[in-house]
Design an enzyme around this catalytic site. Structure first.
Site, PDB file in Angstrom:
ATOM      1  N   ARG A  35     -17.986   8.683  -3.401  1.00 57.58           N
ATOM      2  CA  ARG A  35     -18.043   8.987  -1.964  1.00 57.58           C
ATOM      3  C   ARG A  35     -19.036  10.108  -1.660  1.00 57.58           C
ATOM      4  O   ARG A  35     -19.551  10.177  -0.545  1.00 57.58           O
ATOM      5  CB  ARG A  35     -16.645   9.360  -1.450  1.00 57.58           C
ATOM      6  CG  ARG A  35     -15.691   8.186  -1.405  1.00 57.58           C
ATOM      7  CD  ARG A  35     -14.393   8.548  -0.734  1.00 57.58           C
ATOM      8  NE  ARG A  35     -13.524   7.377  -0.627  1.00 57.58           N
ATOM      9  CZ  ARG A  35     -12.332   7.372  -0.037  1.00 57.58           C
ATOM     10  NH1 ARG A  35     -11.887   8.505   0.512  1.00 57.58           N
ATOM     11  NH2 ARG A  35     -11.609   6.286   0.017  1.00 57.58           N
ATOM     12  N   LYS A 197      -0.149  -8.150   1.957  1.00 56.94           N
ATOM     13  CA  LYS A 197       0.517  -8.454   3.218  1.00 56.94           C
ATOM     14  C   LYS A 197      -0.326  -9.305   4.165  1.00 56.94           C
ATOM     15  O   LYS A 197      -1.478  -8.989   4.443  1.00 56.94           O
ATOM     16  CB  LYS A 197       0.895  -7.156   3.943  1.00 56.94           C
ATOM     17  CG  LYS A 197       1.944  -6.330   3.226  1.00 56.94           C
ATOM     18  CD  LYS A 197       2.291  -5.088   4.045  1.00 56.94           C
ATOM     19  CE  LYS A 197       3.374  -4.260   3.386  1.00 56.94           C
ATOM     20  NZ  LYS A 197       3.699  -3.059   4.206  1.00 56.94           N
ATOM     21  N   GLY A 350     -11.452  -0.288  -0.915  1.00 57.79           N
ATOM     22  CA  GLY A 350     -10.128  -0.232  -1.515  1.00 57.79           C
ATOM     23  C   GLY A 350      -9.982  -1.010  -2.805  1.00 57.79           C
ATOM     24  O   GLY A 350     -10.759  -0.857  -3.744  1.00 57.79           O
ATOM     25  N   GLY A 373     -10.067   0.290   5.612  1.00 55.13           N
ATOM     26  CA  GLY A 373      -9.470   0.135   6.935  1.00 55.13           C
ATOM     27  C   GLY A 373     -10.497  -0.150   8.010  1.00 55.13           C
ATOM     28  O   GLY A 373     -10.298  -1.006   8.870  1.00 55.13           O
TER      29      GLY A 373
END
Length: 391
Positions: A35, A197, A350, A373
């Site tokens: 990052r 999910k 992720g 996200g």
């Protein structure tokens, strides 16, 4: 939205919002600096143009108060070693002491503000806090794609208060690659979607049906789709409240002529454990007390065939519990398939990026997004507050 190339930086205070929320071990040592490294081109551009560089970022979840373990001191020290010039860590991100430090800066100097989230006002997008941060800047640059879906003070509030603002090189690349893949793709465009999910990705799946030619669904979320078609998946994770939504999505795909690929076999286990008993079964033969934890070999072949002639691949989410080697083969095989294809390939942050790294295929993916996200919200067709604020 302006690019950093459009702005005059010489001698000006440049407030750079970066995402330096890096993983650290118990000794306070950075274990993965990707990052930081991905923002280096923007940092080097600002310094080459003699800007006075003020960097702000968050770290962890200190819940609005100073917490020593979430200090950005290790990040400042590591950045200093990477760029070969001093990086001064300010005692806070706002306040008189910070203003004095920034006011005394010379062109080409670097100051890093302390953790933004030591103040609750950051996540609340407090106007006074935003104004204090904006007061440190002649120019504002957002290079933190991973938090650009958050309406926080350093992402939105500052941008609304600084006239000269632009995207950094990382943020610009993220947006450019996403639009290239989803808005002007070379076809066939294939979406590869996994993870745990359906609920977290249902909106993205529905939006992508209007864009993709094929959709591959794996991971635990595939169980809900299979059960919606009358297939008993034993004790596998299923979101019972989304069975009707899953069935409707399959019907909608059929109406639009979008082929959906679901697993035809599983690697199942009698427990979620590396020591569990494991076997391969068809999706119709999952034992009542066993759970599906990876796609099986037949599904791997099916999914690889669906990717074979793809010209654009967008991937978000693994095919199974790849953190455990017994359940990693499906995800690893698809990593290799995507990496060896001639398609423009984009992974969505992720777990997808973690899987690619585990497979050792980082260099063979066209672009690995830094923001899970934020990437997912773009897949849903949403605009990101941080991007809107720059416009």
């Amino acid at each position: 939205m302006k690019s950093i190339h459009d702005l005059q930086l010489n001698g000006r205070r440049v407030l750079l919002r970066a995402d330096f929320n890096v993983p650290m071990n118990e000794r306070g040592e950075i274990t993965d600096d990707i990052r930081i490294r991905t923002v280096l081109p923007t940092i080097e551009h600002i310094l080459a143009h003699q800007g006075k560089l003020v960097i702000c970022s968050h770290m962890g979840r200190p819940k609005g108060q100073p917490v020593a373990e979430f200090s950005l001191a290790p990040v400042a020290a590591h950045l200093q070693s990477l760029i070969g010039r001093p990086v001064r860590l300010a005692p806070d991100c706002v306040g008189d002491a910070v203003q004095e430090i920034v006011a005394a800066m010379a062109p080409g100097e670097v100051v890093m503000l302390e953790n933004l989230r030591f103040h609750k006002a950051e996540t609340a997008n407090d106007p006074d806090f935003s104004a204090q941060l904006a007061g440190l800047a002649d120019v504002y640059i957002n290079d933190a794609f991973a938090v650009s879906h958050r309406a926080h003070a350093s992402v939105v509030g500052v941008a609304e208060r600084v006239a000269d603002k632009a995207a950094g090189l990382l943020l610009q690349a993220e947006i450019d690659y996403f639009h290239k893949a989803m808005d002007t793709p070379v076809r066939p465009l294939v979406a590869l979607v996994g993870g745990a999910k359906v609920s977290s990705k249902l909106a993205a799946l529905e939006n992508m049906l209007t864009k993709v030619d094929r959709m591959i669904i794996g991971g635990a979320m595939a169980n809900t789709f299979l059960k919606s078609q009358g297939i008993d998946v034993g004790s596998s994770k299923v979101e019972e409240d989304l069975l009707e939504s899953a069935a409707r999505l399959i019907d909608k795909a059929r109406e639009k002529g979008v082929k959906i690929f679901l697993p035809v076999d599983f690697v199942v286990a009698d427990a979620f454990s590396a020591e569990a008993t494991v076997k391969n079964v068809t999706v119709q033969d999952v034992p009542p007390t066993w759970m599906a934890l990876d796609i099986g070999p037949a599904s791997t072949i099916l999914f690889k065939e669906a990717l074979q002639d793809a010209k654009t691949i967008v991937w978000n989410g693994p095919m199974g519990a790849f953190e455990i080697d017994a359940f990693a083969r499906g995800t690893m095989a698809l990593c290799q398939a995507v990496a060896s294809s001639h398609a423009l390939s984009i992974t969505g942050g992720g777990d997808s990026n973690a899987a690619v790294k585990k497979a050792g295929e980082e260099r063979n993916i066209t672009y690995m997004s830094t923001g899970g996200g934020a990437f997912l919200e773009l897949m849903e067709g949403k605009s990101l507050p941080g991007i809107e604020a720059l416009s």
